[in-house]
Design an enzyme around this catalytic site. Structure first.
Site, PDB file in Angstrom:
ATOM      1  N   PRO A  65     -22.763 -26.798 -24.724  1.00  0.00           N
ATOM      2  CA  PRO A  65     -21.842 -26.416 -23.650  1.00  0.00           C
ATOM      3  C   PRO A  65     -21.781 -24.905 -23.463  1.00  0.00           C
ATOM      4  O   PRO A  65     -21.810 -24.150 -24.433  1.00  0.00           O
ATOM      5  CB  PRO A  65     -20.492 -26.944 -24.149  1.00  0.00           C
ATOM      6  CG  PRO A  65     -20.607 -26.965 -25.634  1.00  0.00           C
ATOM      7  CD  PRO A  65     -22.064 -27.214 -25.952  1.00  0.00           C
ATOM      8  N   CYS A 122     -22.861  -3.133  -0.064  1.00  0.00           N
ATOM      9  CA  CYS A 122     -23.389  -3.161   1.307  1.00  0.00           C
ATOM     10  C   CYS A 122     -24.224  -4.408   1.563  1.00  0.00           C
ATOM     11  O   CYS A 122     -25.457  -4.345   1.695  1.00  0.00           O
ATOM     12  CB  CYS A 122     -24.185  -1.893   1.553  1.00  0.00           C
ATOM     13  SG  CYS A 122     -23.173  -0.443   1.277  1.00  0.00           S
TER      14      CYS A 122
HETATM   15  C1  LIG Z   1     -27.335 -23.194 -18.979  1.00  0.00           C
HETATM   16  C2  LIG Z   1     -27.707 -24.132 -20.057  1.00  0.00           C
HETATM   17  C3  LIG Z   1     -26.708 -24.792 -20.784  1.00  0.00           C
HETATM   18  C4  LIG Z   1     -25.243 -24.631 -20.502  1.00  0.00           C
HETATM   19  O1  LIG Z   1     -24.868 -25.064 -19.239  1.00  0.00           O
HETATM   20  P1  LIG Z   1     -23.302 -25.056 -18.848  1.00  0.00           P
HETATM   21  O2  LIG Z   1     -23.289 -25.653 -17.508  1.00  0.00           O
HETATM   22  O3  LIG Z   1     -22.871 -23.639 -18.858  1.00  0.00           O
HETATM   23  O4  LIG Z   1     -22.600 -25.878 -19.875  1.00  0.00           O
HETATM   24  C5  LIG Z   1     -27.098 -25.604 -21.813  1.00  0.00           C
HETATM   25  N1  LIG Z   1     -28.407 -25.794 -22.119  1.00  0.00           N
HETATM   26  C6  LIG Z   1     -29.396 -25.185 -21.426  1.00  0.00           C
HETATM   27  C7  LIG Z   1     -30.803 -25.417 -21.813  1.00  0.00           C
HETATM   28  C8  LIG Z   1     -29.082 -24.339 -20.376  1.00  0.00           C
HETATM   29  O5  LIG Z   1     -30.060 -23.740 -19.696  1.00  0.00           O
END
Ligand SMILES: *Cc1c(COP(=O)(O)O)cnc(C)c1O
Length: 429
Positions: free
Chosen positions: A282, A357
């Site tokens: 997460p 801008c």
């Molecule tokens: C961005 C990402 C996450 C986290 O995504 P959230 O929407 O911020 O929870 C987890 N794993 C991977 C591989 C990601 O690229």
């Protein structure tokens, strides 16, 4: 109306407070634009995952691209959290913040040789590999160092996360992951390479997901593969279901983290995988509603024609811009905007825009606000993909950051100086 970020963010009379601190006071003390985070809100969000996972083999890896400031990483590292990284730079940040490399998983479609070596030497827990070419390259680099790289394949389960196209990642036309149909062959290939050790399987279907079903569908598709790969004699230790759980910006009602975890565990049990270690990545849901961006109203520029219907535009020009907070410009994201001290005067509709801008430089459109020049506004839910995506466009130094922790107020990043912006540039002799 409950504010996104409640109960840590609340109105007390006219004052908007985060962890008990009046935000207008913080803006006066540290200047604007200013990011402010509630440490306890971050820890509470993490605990929601950890509590639901207790008694089960698991690791929560904070997807640090959402907010990679050192004190944020330190907060999570001290709480026993792992990290999901997407670059060598992020690995360096984890180490600088006191994080444990044995709790780091390395994701991303474009890892370089140098990043692979850096991660192997640091001893990361695993690589989430996204292509056959990456498997071969990682095998070479690991053998050259006399190591075996722990790998999971990031598979693309081809499920629709039902989110914005730019943040949907689990469809077969996205650049991410190995196609479901090729995954078994890819596992066989990985198992044949002496520099690699297969440890798990991974997926990540998108971001700001507000439903459970896409997760359960993805888990089912992944478990189908686990069964096929293990039947081929390749053991798979953990299942990593990625991140992506949404937060409330306005009226979204995403499942709670505890509910998501409970349903995932239930599905693992139902399919006879109850002992398998579960990893989660997460990002947004750990930090998004723990932070706000404070900005001062510079000028009010009401529509000279006083036209209030469609197309009428009153501009509220503030000192934060798309370089400080890119989400509205990039994804047309809606983020709540609240005055830090509420006025009794009648509100009117404003487009809240920054000084950059570009016509795309807005933070919120058509917002009902009672404001005057000099007022401080808070953009809510700004803890994720805010500071982490900030740039220096228009030679604007990046904002300062403050972390609240109960009574304590910590300046965790000084405001950038203009000198620092061109310190590495050279004039031609
Ligand atoms: C961005 C990402 C996450 C986290 O995504 P959230 O929407 O911020 O929870 C987890 N794993 C991977 C591989 C990601 O690229």
């Amino acid at each position: 109306m409950t504010l996104p970020g409640a109960p840590f963010l609340a109105r007390d009379g006219a004052d908007l407070r985060l962890e008990g601190h009046a935000l207008a006071d913080l803006a006066r003390r540290f200047g604007t634009p200013l990011y402010v985070y509630a440490r306890r809100a971050m820890l509470a969000a993490l605990q929601a995952y950890q509590h639901a996972l207790r008694g089960r083999p698991h690791l929560v890896c904070y997807a640090m691209k959402a907010n990679s400031s050192l004190a944020v990483l330190q907060t999570f590292a001290q709480a026993g959290c792992g990290f999901d990284i997407v670059s060598g730079g992020e690995l360096a940040r984890v180490l600088a913040a006191g994080g444990d490399p044995a709790r780091v998983v390395f994701s991303g479609v474009g890892k370089t040789r140098a990043e692979m070596r850096q991660a192997l030497l640091a001893g990361v827990r695993g690589f989430n590999v996204e292509s056959l070419g990456e498997l071969d390259r990682l095998d070479e680099e690991a053998r050259a160092l006399g190591r075996r790289a722990p790998v999971s394949l990031r598979v693309n389960p081809d499920v629709d996360a039902g989110t914005h196209p730019y943040i949907s990642t689990g469809l077969k036309d996205n650049k991410f992951g190995i196609a479901h149909g090729q995954a078994l062959a890819a596992y066989c290939h990985a198992a044949s390479l002496p520099g690699l050790q297969v440890v798990g399987i991974d997926c990540h279907i998108g971001s700001q997901i507000t439903q459970l079903e896409p997760y359960l569908d993805a888990l089912d598709r992944v478990l189908d593969l686990v069964e096929a790969v293990e039947a081929a004699g390749i053991p798979i230790h953990h299942v990593d279901v990625g991140g992506g759980l949404g937060i409330t910006y306005t009226d979204e009602q995403p499942p709670a983290a505890g509910e998501l975890v409970a349903r995932l565990l239930q599905r693992l049990d139902a399919r006879g995988h109850g002992r398998r270690e579960l990893l989660l990545e997460p990002g947004r849901s750990l930090v998004g509603n723990a932070g706000v961006l404070l900005t001062e109203v510079l000028y009010l520029k009401p529509d000279p024609e006083e036209y209030v219907g469609e197309g009428g535009r009153n501009f509220c020009i503030v000192d934060a811009a798309m370089n400080d907070l890119l989400r509205p410009a990039m994804y047309e994201a809606w983020m709540a905007i609240e005055p830090c001290v509420q006025r009794a005067t009648p509100p009117r509709r404003w487009d809240v825009v920054g000084p950059v801008c570009e016509s795309g430089d807005w933070l919120g459109r058509n917002r009902l606000l009672a404001v005057a020049s000099g007022d401080i506004l808070a953009v809510l839910s700004a803890g994720a993909y805010g500071m982490a995506m900030a740039s220096n466009y228009n030679t604007r130094p990046r904002a300062a950051e403050v972390m609240l922790d109960g009574e304590q107020v910590h300046l965790i990043r000084e405001r950038e100086t203009v000198q620092a912006l061109f310190a590495q540039e050279r004039l031609i002799p």
